[in-house]
Motif scaffolding. Structure first.
Motif, PDB file in Angstrom:
ATOM      1  N   GLN A 200      49.543 -21.056  47.537  1.00 16.31           N
ATOM      2  CA  GLN A 200      50.520 -21.707  46.670  1.00 16.31           C
ATOM      3  C   GLN A 200      51.061 -22.995  47.282  1.00 16.31           C
ATOM      4  O   GLN A 200      51.575 -23.861  46.568  1.00 16.31           O
ATOM      5  N   LEU A 201      50.945 -23.119  48.606  1.00 16.35           N
ATOM      6  CA  LEU A 201      51.487 -24.301  49.270  1.00 16.35           C
ATOM      7  C   LEU A 201      50.763 -25.577  48.846  1.00 16.35           C
ATOM      8  O   LEU A 201      51.318 -26.669  48.937  1.00 16.35           O
ATOM      9  N   PHE A 202      49.529 -25.421  48.359  1.00 15.31           N
ATOM     10  CA  PHE A 202      48.798 -26.586  47.882  1.00 15.31           C
ATOM     11  C   PHE A 202      49.410 -27.156  46.606  1.00 15.31           C
ATOM     12  O   PHE A 202      49.083 -28.272  46.205  1.00 15.31           O
ATOM     13  N   ASN A 203      50.314 -26.383  45.987  1.00 14.85           N
ATOM     14  CA  ASN A 203      50.938 -26.830  44.748  1.00 14.85           C
ATOM     15  C   ASN A 203      52.042 -27.856  44.968  1.00 14.85           C
ATOM     16  O   ASN A 203      52.729 -28.242  44.016  1.00 14.85           O
ATOM     17  N   ILE A 204      52.247 -28.279  46.221  1.00 13.11           N
ATOM     18  CA  ILE A 204      53.158 -29.391  46.463  1.00 13.11           C
ATOM     19  C   ILE A 204      52.395 -30.711  46.421  1.00 13.11           C
ATOM     20  O   ILE A 204      52.980 -31.777  46.586  1.00 13.11           O
ATOM     21  N   LEU A 205      51.096 -30.630  46.172  1.00 10.12           N
ATOM     22  CA  LEU A 205      50.246 -31.819  46.096  1.00 10.12           C
ATOM     23  C   LEU A 205      49.840 -32.072  44.646  1.00 10.12           C
ATOM     24  O   LEU A 205      49.740 -31.128  43.852  1.00 10.12           O
TER      25      LEU A 205
ATOM     26  N   PHE B  33      63.108 -37.610  37.106  1.00 11.65           N
ATOM     27  CA  PHE B  33      62.862 -39.018  37.420  1.00 11.65           C
ATOM     28  C   PHE B  33      61.374 -39.355  37.528  1.00 11.65           C
ATOM     29  O   PHE B  33      60.940 -40.418  37.072  1.00 11.65           O
ATOM     30  N   ILE B  34      60.585 -38.476  38.152  1.00  7.33           N
ATOM     31  CA  ILE B  34      59.188 -38.849  38.439  1.00  7.33           C
ATOM     32  C   ILE B  34      58.155 -37.985  37.728  1.00  7.33           C
ATOM     33  O   ILE B  34      56.956 -38.193  37.899  1.00  7.33           O
ATOM     34  N   GLY B  35      58.604 -37.018  36.929  1.00  8.35           N
ATOM     35  CA  GLY B  35      57.670 -36.152  36.219  1.00  8.35           C
ATOM     36  C   GLY B  35      57.007 -36.852  35.045  1.00  8.35           C
ATOM     37  O   GLY B  35      57.397 -37.960  34.642  1.00  8.35           O
ATOM     38  N   ASP B  36      56.000 -36.210  34.496  1.00  9.85           N
ATOM     39  CA  ASP B  36      55.277 -36.735  33.343  1.00  9.85           C
ATOM     40  C   ASP B  36      56.180 -36.632  32.106  1.00  9.85           C
ATOM     41  O   ASP B  36      56.606 -35.535  31.731  1.00  9.85           O
TER      42      ASP B  36
ATOM     43  N   SER C 159      53.867 -28.334  38.059  1.00  8.23           N
ATOM     44  CA  SER C 159      54.812 -29.379  38.427  1.00  8.23           C
ATOM     45  C   SER C 159      54.902 -29.465  39.950  1.00  8.23           C
ATOM     46  O   SER C 159      55.822 -28.936  40.570  1.00  8.23           O
ATOM     47  N   TRP C 160      53.948 -30.171  40.539  1.00  2.00           N
ATOM     48  CA  TRP C 160      53.957 -30.320  41.993  1.00  2.00           C
ATOM     49  C   TRP C 160      55.213 -31.062  42.457  1.00  2.00           C
ATOM     50  O   TRP C 160      55.700 -30.836  43.567  1.00  2.00           O
ATOM     51  N   GLN C 161      55.762 -31.920  41.572  1.00  2.00           N
ATOM     52  CA  GLN C 161      56.979 -32.648  41.929  1.00  2.00           C
ATOM     53  C   GLN C 161      58.137 -31.675  42.166  1.00  2.00           C
ATOM     54  O   GLN C 161      58.904 -31.813  43.124  1.00  2.00           O
ATOM     55  N   GLY C 162      58.256 -30.675  41.271  1.00  2.00           N
ATOM     56  CA  GLY C 162      59.315 -29.683  41.419  1.00  2.00           C
ATOM     57  C   GLY C 162      59.156 -28.859  42.677  1.00  2.00           C
ATOM     58  O   GLY C 162      60.134 -28.532  43.356  1.00  2.00           O
ATOM     59  N   HIS C 163      57.909 -28.515  43.014  1.00  4.94           N
ATOM     60  CA  HIS C 163      57.642 -27.729  44.215  1.00  4.94           C
ATOM     61  C   HIS C 163      57.974 -28.523  45.483  1.00  4.94           C
ATOM     62  O   HIS C 163      58.664 -28.034  46.379  1.00  4.94           O
ATOM     63  N   LEU C 164      57.470 -29.747  45.536  1.00  8.49           N
ATOM     64  CA  LEU C 164      57.683 -30.583  46.718  1.00  8.49           C
ATOM     65  C   LEU C 164      59.161 -30.898  46.915  1.00  8.49           C
ATOM     66  O   LEU C 164      59.697 -30.775  48.024  1.00  8.49           O
ATOM     67  N   LEU C 165      59.832 -31.273  45.830  1.00  6.76           N
ATOM     68  CA  LEU C 165      61.238 -31.636  45.943  1.00  6.76           C
ATOM     69  C   LEU C 165      62.124 -30.415  46.126  1.00  6.76           C
ATOM     70  O   LEU C 165      63.201 -30.504  46.718  1.00  6.76           O
ATOM     71  N   GLY C 166      61.680 -29.259  45.643  1.00  2.98           N
ATOM     72  CA  GLY C 166      62.396 -28.021  45.930  1.00  2.98           C
ATOM     73  C   GLY C 166      62.380 -27.736  47.420  1.00  2.98           C
ATOM     74  O   GLY C 166      63.396 -27.354  48.018  1.00  2.98           O
ATOM     75  N   LEU C 167      61.213 -27.941  48.034  1.00  3.06           N
ATOM     76  CA  LEU C 167      61.074 -27.776  49.478  1.00  3.06           C
ATOM     77  C   LEU C 167      62.019 -28.727  50.225  1.00  3.06           C
ATOM     78  O   LEU C 167      62.713 -28.329  51.165  1.00  3.06           O
TER      79      LEU C 167
END
Length: 204
Positions: free
Chosen positions: A170-175, A122-125, A182-190
Motif C-alpha cells: 500500500q505504501l506505493f499508493n503515495i506515488l 488544492f492539487i487533486g484532479d 488519491s495518492w495526494q491524500g495518502h502522501l499528504l496524510g503521511l
C-alpha cells in the motif's frame, strides 16, 4: 510521611507497564466501536442511492462546493470493498495512535485531516470526487513513525514499521499511479502525521 504518586500518563506511555497495556486495550475497544459507524454510513449511502453521500460530502478538488469534504470525506467510502480495505489498518493504527492520549489523538487526527484534505483540494484532479479514510490511515502511520524519533518511543516506531511491513504494497499508493487512487491524500496524510507528531509531542 510523604508518598510518591506515579504519573499515570507517563506510566501509560512506558512499554511493558500495566497502565501501558490498559491504554492499548481501551484504545482498541474504542477503535472497534468507531469502525461500525463507518459501515453504518456506507449502508445509509447504499440505501439512499450508492454514491449520494459521496457526492454530497466528498472532496471536489478546486471547487468551493467540495471544500467541506475536508471534514466529511474520511467518513465516506466508494463501496464496501473500499471500506473493508480501510477497516483493519484503521483499527490497528488508530489503536496505537489513540493509546498515546485521547486529547492529542483528536488534535493529531484533525491536523492529518486538514493537511491531507486541503492538499487534495488544492492539487487533486478537479474531475474527481475523493472519499475514504486512507489519508487518515497514512497519517497515523506517519504519526507513529515520527513519534518514535521525536519522543524516543521505540515501541511507536516498531509498531509503525511492523504495520508498514504488513501493508508494504500500500505504501506505493503515495506515488502517482492509478488515477482512481488519491495518492495526494495518502502522501499528504503521511506528511500530516509527521507534523502532528512534532506539534503534539509528549514533553519530558
Amino acid at each position: 510521611m510523604a508518598y510518591g504518586i506515579p504519573d499515570t500518563r507517563t506510566d501509560a506511555a512506558t512499554f511493558g507497564t500495566e497502565s501501558f497495556y490498559a491504554s492499548i486495550g481501551r484504545a482498541f475497544v474504542t477503535m472497534c466501536a468507531v469502525v461500525p459507524v463507518l459501515f453504518l454510513i456506507e449502508a445509509i449511502d447504499v440505501g439512499i442511492g450508492a454514491g449520494t453521500l459521496d457526492m454530497a460530502g466528498g472532496i471536489l478538488p478546486h471547487h468551493l462546493a467540495g471544500l467541506d469534504g475536508v471534514l466529511f470525506s474520511p467518513f465516506l467510502h466508494a463501496g464496501w470493498d473500499h471500506l473493508y480495505g480501510n477497516a483493519v489498518p484503521l483499527i490497528l493504527l488508530g489503536t496505537f495512535a489513540l493509546a498515546g492520549g485521547a486529547r492529542r489523538f483528536l488534535w493529531s487526527t484533525f491536523v492529518i485531516m486538514l493537511v491531507s484534505g486541503l492538499g487534495v483540494w488544492f492539487i487533486g484532479d478537479p474531475n474527481t470526487v475523493v472519499v475514504g479514510a486512507s489519508g487518515v490511515i497514512f497519517g497515523y502511520l506517519g504519526l507513529l513513525f515520527a513519534r518514535g524519533f521525536v519522543e524516543r518511543s521505540w515501541w511507536n516506531f516498531g509498531v509503525a514499521l511492523f504495520i508498514g511491513l504488513l501493508y508494504w504494497y500500500q505504501l506505493f499508493n503515495i506515488l502517482p499511479t492509478d488515477q482512481r487512487i488519491s495518492w495526494q491524500g495518502h502522501l499528504l496524510g503521511l506528511v500530516g502525521g509527521f507534523l502532528a507528531a512534532i506539534l503534539f509531542r509528549r514533553r519530558s
